[in-house]
Design an enzyme around this catalytic site. Structure first.
Site, PDB file in Angstrom:
ATOM      1  N   ASP A 101      -3.801 -37.762  -5.730  1.00  0.00           N
ATOM      2  CA  ASP A 101      -2.639 -37.003  -6.353  1.00  0.00           C
ATOM      3  C   ASP A 101      -2.054 -35.787  -5.487  1.00  0.00           C
ATOM      4  O   ASP A 101      -2.512 -34.645  -5.541  1.00  0.00           O
ATOM      5  CB  ASP A 101      -2.735 -36.667  -7.736  1.00  0.00           C
ATOM      6  CG  ASP A 101      -1.348 -36.045  -8.339  1.00  0.00           C
ATOM      7  OD1 ASP A 101      -0.571 -35.620  -7.490  1.00  0.00           O
ATOM      8  OD2 ASP A 101      -1.180 -35.902  -9.627  1.00  0.00           O
TER       9      ASP A 101
ATOM     10  N   HIS B 262       0.708 -28.550  -6.699  1.00  0.00           N
ATOM     11  CA  HIS B 262      -0.731 -28.450  -6.902  1.00  0.00           C
ATOM     12  C   HIS B 262      -1.076 -27.584  -5.587  1.00  0.00           C
ATOM     13  O   HIS B 262      -2.387 -27.308  -5.839  1.00  0.00           O
ATOM     14  CB  HIS B 262      -1.725 -29.802  -7.055  1.00  0.00           C
ATOM     15  CG  HIS B 262      -1.099 -30.592  -8.358  1.00  0.00           C
ATOM     16  ND1 HIS B 262      -1.148 -30.009  -9.540  1.00  0.00           N
ATOM     17  CD2 HIS B 262      -0.598 -31.763  -8.414  1.00  0.00           C
ATOM     18  CE1 HIS B 262      -0.579 -30.969 -10.410  1.00  0.00           C
ATOM     19  NE2 HIS B 262      -0.205 -31.963  -9.704  1.00  0.00           N
TER      20      HIS B 262
END
Length: 262
Positions: free
Chosen positions: A172, A177
């Site tokens: 991911d 992030h």
């Protein structure tokens, strides 16, 4: 745009996915496995954490978003469920099949269920999609009740400062992030940890409370109600029946959660 209700039951395709021992070890380290937990981080006697399968299945909710079911810029990962059917080998491959499950009408939003199955796991993502509700469908299940009584233990977990940078290497790679500018666009002070990383980290803590191996996980579920920042300290109240919660100093990050072990 396709009517929201018409997505229910649609197939999302299938995909053969493969992994090596190094992939499973990287995942275990990214979610907080310790170097002395040799069965999780040493290829000699490696046992694969069942939640690793969720990284291999991440393509399925991405397919649904790309197909136009919801606005990928505003949709949120609402909750996750994982049923473990069999242990995963240290390396190998498996055929994953994905479909849309139920689609629930929450009024201002819809919740899309994405179901992925293979010989090792059955997983379900619940995707909260603002602006896609109001189509006259059923509301679906409500929030799980809070656990009764007092927790049997409340372990403290320190999330590594590089946890999100490591976890994104498992599949991911969303910019929120890792990129401060991307995180700022969603109102976060800095990049946030993946919800599935937090859920896996909490499962490790719950296993220790129950005296179980994390590799013996049989069922895991939880609702994502807040964010975790790399470097934060978490508290994880755990109840005797398998219920748990994940709290930060800023509030609750995961509730309605449960982990059961063999």
């Amino acid at each position: 745009m396709t009517d929201t209700a018409d997505w229910a039951g649609r197939p999302l395709g299938e995909r053969e996915v493969g992994w090596e021992t190094s992939d499973a070890i990287l995942f275990a380290l990214a979610v907080g496995a310790r170097a002395e937990q040799l069965d999780l981080v040493f290829e000699r006697d490696l046992r694969v954490l069942p939640t690793f399968a969720l990284t291999l299945a991440q393509w399925a909710p991405d397919v649904l978003g790309s197909a136009g079911a919801f606005d990928v810029g505003t949709a949120l990962h609402g909750s996750q469920r994982l049923e473990v059917l069999a242990p995963m080998p240290a390396s190998g491959s498996t055929l994953m099949r994905a479909r849309v499950g139920d689609v629930w009408d929450k009024g201002a939003a819809a919740v899309f269920e994405v179901v992925v199955e293979c010989e090792y796991v059955r997983a379900m993502w619940s995707i909260f999609a603002p602006g896609r509700g109001g189509f006259g469908g059923e509301r679906g299940p409500g929030r799980a009740a809070d656990p009764e009584g007092e927790p049997i233990a409340t372990p403290v977990v320190d999330v590594a400062a590089n946890a999100a940078a490591l976890y994104r290497l498992t599949g991911d790679r969303h910019h929120i992030h890792i990129d401060p500018a991307a995180a700022a666009r969603i109102g976060q002070p800095r990049p946030i940890l993946h919800g599935l990383a937090t859920l896996s980290t909490a499962a490790l803590a719950a296993a220790e409370v129950h005296g179980a191996s994390p590799a013996d996980l049989r069922l895991l579920e939880g609702r994502f109600s807040g964010t975790v920042l790399p470097g934060e300290r978490l508290t994880v109240p755990v109840w005797a029946d398998g219920a748990f919660r994940v709290d930060t100093e800023r509030g609750t990050a995961i509730d309605g959660a449960r982990a059961l072990f063999a």
